[in-house]
Structures are given as C-alpha cells and as structure tokens.
Design an enzyme around this catalytic site. Structure first.
Site, PDB file in Angstrom:
ATOM      1  N   HIS A 102       0.818  -1.212   0.000  1.00 33.71           N
ATOM      2  CA  HIS A 102       0.000   0.000   0.000  1.00 33.71           C
ATOM      3  C   HIS A 102       0.859   1.273   0.000  1.00 33.71           C
ATOM      4  CE1 HIS A 102      -2.925  -3.035   0.909  1.00 33.71           C
ATOM      5  NE2 HIS A 102      -2.559  -3.152   2.175  1.00 33.71           N
ATOM      6  N   ARG A 103       2.071   1.158  -0.524  1.00 38.05           N
ATOM      7  CA  ARG A 103       3.012   2.278  -0.597  1.00 38.05           C
ATOM      8  C   ARG A 103       3.493   2.741   0.783  1.00 38.05           C
ATOM      9  NH1 ARG A 103       2.466   0.393  -4.914  1.00 38.05           N
ATOM     10  NH2 ARG A 103       2.481   1.455  -6.927  1.00 38.05           N
TER      11      ARG A 103
END
Length: 218
Positions: free
Chosen positions: A196-197
């Site tokens: 999710h970065r």
C-alpha cells in the site's frame, strides 16, 4: 501531428511491493553491514549488473548530471569506482567533490541512496585494479577520450585495433588519464518497498564519527 506511438495508459501501471520489511530493532549500528548484506544477496541472485550505481554530480552552474558506473570495491573507507580523468564527471568532481550514489535492486524492492565526498585514489591502488582488468578493457581505456565529440563509431574501432597491435607483445600500461575515486560516505538511506506504498525508509547520518539512525516517512 503527434509522431509518438500510441502507448498504454502508463499512469495505471503499478504493483504492490511485498518482498520484505525493515525494522529498527533489526538494523545494524554500522550501515555498511546492511549494505553488504543487500549487495551479497543481489550478487547471489544473478541480477544483471548488481554493482551498478547511479553517480550524480553537478557542474559549475549547479546543473545536475547522472550516469551509471560500477562499484569495484568497498570497505570502511568508502565505495570505489574508476573512470577517465578527462571525462565530464571528473571535471565536475574537480569543482565540487559532493556526490550522490544510487543503487536500485528491483527484484528485491530495494533502493539505496548514498551522499558523500570524493577523494582520488592513490596511483598504486589504481594500478593494482587496472592490471586485473580484461586486456580488451585495458585497451579500451586508451581508446576513448570520454565525453568528447566523435564523428563515428568506426573511429573508435580503428583506434582499438591500432592500439591492440601496438601493445601486442607487452603489457598494457595504465593511461595517465585514467584513475579511481573513493566516495567517503556521510549519509546512507535504505528503502524497502512496502504494501500500500507504506515503504520502510531508514537514514544513517554520520555525526561526530557515530551513525545516527532515523526512520523516514515513505
């Protein structure tokens, strides 16, 4: 008229980074230990050019330039690469010894940025490395007036054959315009891709001969 080929929507190209994590409690106090662990894993994985690193310099007007060089040695004193001493990068280094290095190991979702200052290697250290290079690479060091304008590739090939014949019955000597540099490390920033970065980033900064470690927001 737009002459570019039609491309897919590159704005939608993405993937999740799920190949590892960095945790503060697992970090060594000396960043070179972590660097060595990452480099050993990259070399063992058969990645192409695992020692390739982007070297960034700036010219006299502060304009940045980047190019890829190969790491040839590292120890507690820094990271070493070799090049033509008349090249554009060396002209920059003579004006401003501050540099940035960047390693990218896509397969492991890893990046490493290094900030430091350049120092020229002693001639004996350069000779020691040059003598171990493949003979063709030694000759090529003589051929190329790096960063200068040339009219064609044929000029390089003709010069290569000329020098190959010249040195046919002797060792290829070290060119006076070829040498090595060591990057004295001041900062090392490790990046491990996360889901999710939410990547893991840790920066080591050398302060009063002690490495200070901090986590950075992704």
């Amino acid at each position: 008229m737009n002459s570019f080929k039609e491309l897919p929507d590159i704005s939608s190209l993405r993937r999740e980074y799920t190949k590892g994590q960095l945790n503060r409690q697992d970090l060594p106090e000396n960043p070179l230990i972590l660097f060595e662990n990452w480099l050993i894993k990259a070399c063992a994985s058969s990645l192409p050019d695992p020692t390739a690193m982007t070297l960034a310099t700036v010219d006299e007007n502060g304009k940045p330039y980047q190019r890829t060089v190969l790491l040839k040695h590292y120890d507690i004193n820094g990271l070493v690469f070799y090049t033509n001493l008349n090249s554009r990068k060396v002209f920059h280094l003579n004006k401003n010894p501050n540099v940035s290095l960047h390693f990218l190991w896509h397969f492991f979702d890893r990046q490493l940025m290094i900030l430091g200052r350049i120092e020229k290697l002693p001639i004996l250290e350069t000779i020691g490395y040059f003598s171990k290079r493949p003979r063709e690479s030694q000759i090529s060091a003589w051929v190329s007036k790096q960063s200068s304008h040339i009219k064609s590739r044929e000029i390089l090939e003709k010069k290569f054959i000329e020098l190959k014949n010249k040195f046919k019955n002797c060792e290829v000597p070290l060119p006076s315009f070829w040498g090595g540099f060591r990057v004295k490390i001041e900062t090392m920033e490790f990046w491990q891709g996360g889901k999710h970065r939410l990547h893991d980033r840790f920066v080591y900064q050398l302060k009063n001969k002690v490495w200070e470690i901090n986590r950075l927001a992704p």
